[in-house]
Design an enzyme around this catalytic site. Structure first.
Site, PDB file in Angstrom:
ATOM      1  N   SER A  25       4.203   0.554  -4.001  1.00 31.41           N
ATOM      2  CA  SER A  25       3.165   0.105  -3.073  1.00 31.41           C
ATOM      3  C   SER A  25       3.409   0.716  -1.705  1.00 31.41           C
ATOM      4  O   SER A  25       4.309   1.524  -1.519  1.00 31.41           O
ATOM      5  CB  SER A  25       3.176  -1.413  -2.960  1.00 31.41           C
ATOM      6  OG  SER A  25       4.299  -1.821  -2.198  1.00 31.41           O
ATOM      7  N   LYS A  26       2.607   0.306  -0.779  1.00 27.12           N
ATOM      8  CA  LYS A  26       2.691   0.840   0.590  1.00 27.12           C
ATOM      9  C   LYS A  26       4.107   0.750   1.151  1.00 27.12           C
ATOM     10  O   LYS A  26       4.538   1.611   1.893  1.00 27.12           O
ATOM     11  CB  LYS A  26       1.769   0.056   1.531  1.00 27.12           C
ATOM     12  CG  LYS A  26       0.427  -0.317   0.950  1.00 27.12           C
ATOM     13  CD  LYS A  26      -0.646   0.721   1.191  1.00 27.12           C
ATOM     14  CE  LYS A  26      -1.980   0.233   0.673  1.00 27.12           C
ATOM     15  NZ  LYS A  26      -1.987   0.002  -0.806  1.00 27.12           N
TER      16      LYS A  26
END
Length: 490
Positions: free
Chosen positions: A253-254
RNA sequence: GCCCCCAUCGUCUAGCCAGGUUAGGACAUCGCCCUUUCAAGGCGACGGCAGCGGUUCAAAUCCGCUUGGGGGCGCCA
């Protein structure tokens, strides 16, 4: 005899295309190509509040960049459209109505607040929450009363008794006790379908034969299978492929930096390298020492049976290595275009700098540098001297190379030597410098190293003679002069 | 908490289904060679079957348990 393979990639346009999605798309694409099937792209934009047109644009652009072209879907059309769920709402309502008529679905007037309260109470008592079917047997009068209150119902699917088994192409039989499932919502109170419902209606109507998706969907699958059964639709085959995790072994994810496809494109990774790397995550052919696969080789060899079942950790080191392999084989012309895009994006050049001469220069820079970088943007991180006269001298280089006793003399000699040298090409420069060194009883390296630091500020870089040629006489002389002034100042 | 999935070097994986291999390769790391530096390349090293029990002449491979990891349990997708 065998029906045409039809697979789909169905992203929801709520952000960039990330690596996990890209890999899912890739496996679908490879599977379709391998079996002469059809690769469908469907946009799951039923969540109006989070879906954006910009995101649709980025996803399409990312897929095209990777070369994962779809046969049916946005912008190309096809016989089973529309391919945006937001344009298929009438279908979901029509099919929901069928379930309602058959008594397989029912209206539920419980509000989110009421549900939340009841759920919390059950959990506080140590139970596990499933919808309590409070609205399962509402009479017409009760429903009418709720409506007069202004309540808008959702439609819930009634989960039958028993257990649900489906065949996962990677895992074999997977069974869930229906008691674990609750009567999930298929139509929200605003009339929009939920994921599980829209997905089944679309996959069925679009004649999808194989659903290849992330294994985070395994627990959705029994719900979907039950819907197929409720409708009497033929059930597609399911293949749940492993997730891609970050270094900390949680879903990519980010937080793990930049998981978007466009980020890698913008850093100067090559799409064929991304495809190759992504393909090799969770998939191997067993061929020893072979890591580099063209698209065609991937298609030829692709098989879901060879896909692993466990999650894979994204390894930037290996992607970098692989991209380097592709970079070294790439046409400098093409790499120059990528470099120019990066320079533009970073504001290092303006439109008026973009002359044919500059393009030619970039091509020569790339020819020199492609052997020693892992992504194109690395040039600006490690060899900014190609694009500015205001490069800094690496303190270590100054210390260990420029502060040598004979350096000022060597630089002055080099200046004079290069000033009138024609042609100013690598071979001529090399010959001149080597013979000058020899004449003075010095090693060529005693010229080479200080000159490199003088013109680039760095101890490392491409071969000096090629470097000087690419920089050109004028800049080389100015840089040597600049370095001499720098040394005089101490 | 409940349910589901998974488990070979630090990482990606081959081998497992059809037990017998010095458990193979790739990336990373380290060393040597080549070399004007770096990179590339060549050679080499390091490093693994999560644990326990069972079946068997023989288990990475089959079975069970434990542990560990991941995912799901939304009027998100």
């Amino acid at each position: 005899m065998r029906e045409t393979v039809r697979v789909r990639f169905a992203p929801s346009p709520t952000g960039f295309l990330h690596l996990g999605g890209a890999r899912t798309a890739l496996f679908n694409w490879a599977f379709a190509r391998k079996y002469g099937g059809v690769f469908v792209l469907r946009i799951e934009d039923t969540d109006l509040s989070r879906s954006t047109e910009e995101s649709v644009r980025v996803i399409l652009e990312s897929l095209r960049w990777l070369g994962l072209l779809w046969d049916e879907g946005p912008e190309v059309g096809g016989p089973y459209g529309p391919y945006f769920q937001s344009q298929r709402l009438h279908l979901y309502r029509e099919y929901a109505e069928k379930l309602l008529q058959k008594g397989l679905a029912y209206e539920c007037f419980c509000t989110p607040e009421e549900l939340k309260e009841r759920k919390e109470r059950v959990i506080a008592q140590g139970g596990s929450w499933r919808y309590d079917r409070r609205c399962l047997h509402l009479s017409a009068r009760e429903r009418e009363a709720f409506r007069r209150e202004g309540r808008k119902p959702v439609l819930r699917f009634r989960i039958p008794e028993g257990a649900t088994t489906f065949v996962d192409m990677l895992r074999g039989d997977v069974t869930f006790d229906n008691g674990e499932l609750d009567d999930f919502v298929i139509l929200k109170s605003d009339g929009m379908p939920t994921y599980n419902f829209a997905c089944v209606v679309d996959d069925a109507l679009m004649r999808i034969t194989h659903v290849i998706r992330g294994d985070d969907h395994i627990s959705n699958t029994p719900r979907q299978v039950l819907l197929y059964e409720a409708f009497g639709f033929p059930c597609p085959q399911f293949a749940h492929i492993p997730m891609i995790l970050g270094k900390d072994r949680t879903r990519l994810s980010k937080r793990h930096g930049s998981p978007s496809v466009t980020y890698y494109r913008d850093m100067g990774y090559l799409p064929e390298a991304m495809v190759n790397y992504l393909a090799r995550l969770s998939w191997a052919t067993g061929e020893e020492e072979k890591e580099i696969f063209t698209r065609e080789e991937i298609i030829e060899r692709f098989s879901l049976e060879q896909v692993t079942k466990h999650a894979a950790v994204f390894d930037l080191d290996k992607l970098n290595w692989m991209n380097g392999v592709y970079l070294r084989a790439a046409d400098p012309e093409r790499l120059a275009e990528i470099l120019i895009d990066i320079l533009k994006r970073q504001g290092k050049v303006t439109e008026k700098d973009l002359t044919p001469e500059f393009s030619a220069y970039c091509r020569r820079v790339m020819a020199l540098m492609r052997d020693r970088i892992r992504y194109v943007a690395q040039i600006l991180e490690e060899a900014e001297y190609f694009f500015t006269e205001y490069y800094e001298y690496d303190p270590q280089a100054v210390e260990s190379v420029l502060f040598e006793e004979k350096v000022p003399e060597i630089l002055r000699t080099s200046y004079e030597l290069l000033k009138d040298l024609e042609p100013f090409d690598a071979a001529t420069i090399e010959k001149a410098i080597r013979s000058e060194a020899e004449r003075r009883g010095l090693k060529a390296a005693q010229f080479i190293h200080p000159l490199r630091v003088a013109v680039s500020g760095k101890k490392v870089g491409p071969g000096l003679f090629e470097l000087l040629e690419v920089l050109g006489k004028e800049r080389v002389l100015a840089r040597i002069a600049r370095t001499l002034r720098f040394l005089e100042k101490g």
